[in-house]
Design an enzyme around this catalytic site. Sequence first.
Site: not given
Ligand code: NAD
Ligand code: 0WE
Length: 256
Positions: A13, A20, A92, A156, A163, A195-196
Amino acid sequence: MEMLKGKKAVIFGVANERSIAWAISRSLHEEGAELAFTYAGEVLEKRVRPLAEGIGSRIILPCDVTKDGQIDEVFATLKAEWGALDILVHAIAFAAKEDLSNPYLQTSRQGFQLALDVSSYSLVALSRHAASLMEGRKGAILTLTYMGSEKVIPHYNVMGVAKAALEASVRYLAHDLGPKGIRVNAISAGPIKTLAAAGIPGFKEMLHYSSERAPLRRNVDAEEVARAALYLVSDMASAVTGEVLHVDGGYNIMGM
Ligand code: NAD
Ligand code: 0WE
């Protein structure tokens, strides 16, 4: 302090330096763990490889978790190179863009399947492979989740459902793997600009909203999530499994 000296960890991830998973990688590395990385596609290899090599990692492999063959290949390599594994980090998530903007009611079968395949089932598949390398080693598995599994967070949508399945999987996996001494936990992080999150319209406003309402009156950063991750994968949490630990400034406890 080298809390993880001699431990071997595989990280799924990392997309870039804001991930993260990257903050978690740095904290595990600081404590002496040896790390392997996977990346989802060639575009991300350019980002992940320099980061990984910068902390002395030699094992950097492609892995799209929707491809069983790529998962098999990762664990075959870990078996050949390390022979064993102590820690798996799963960070992921993915849903189609339209499924995060249209009403949840509109979610297609394909969109539902994609979100749950990438974001939930992948933990089951990776844990099964990891467990076979953790025999007799008190392994630890950690995933990342979000409060959208428990309460409605507008937009979401299918990710909230994914989740919820992920968190239930943490409990069922903890039950299956507990007898082998393997612990399975999740961190439910507050919103962090990664990025996500960058692709989510109105994310900045969401950060502002939650910082005003959280008991700590601020947002959390990836380093704070990483410290909680270190706790959960280390011996400090030797009796903790099946748990979802909120690292969100207390936001989730509020009713009004
Ligand atoms: P990030 O974009 O850095 O990480 C998401 C990762 O998912 C990326 O590295 C991407 O390559 C990977 N991914 C997506 N599709 C994939 C696939 N088919 N195969 C393998 N990898 C794949 O963003 P992040 O915020 O660091 O997200 C990491 C985790 O934290 C996620 O599970 C996300 O739901 C969770 N999270 C994020 C937040 C937030 O606000 N950023 C809050 C709570 C939980
Ligand atoms: O888990 C996430 C985001 C995960 C995610 C993000 C993307 C963006 C680009 C999954 N799929 C995609 N697909 C894409 O094409 N978070 C916890 C961050 C997040 O995402 C939201 C949030 C929060 C917080 C979406 C709507 C509302 C709140």
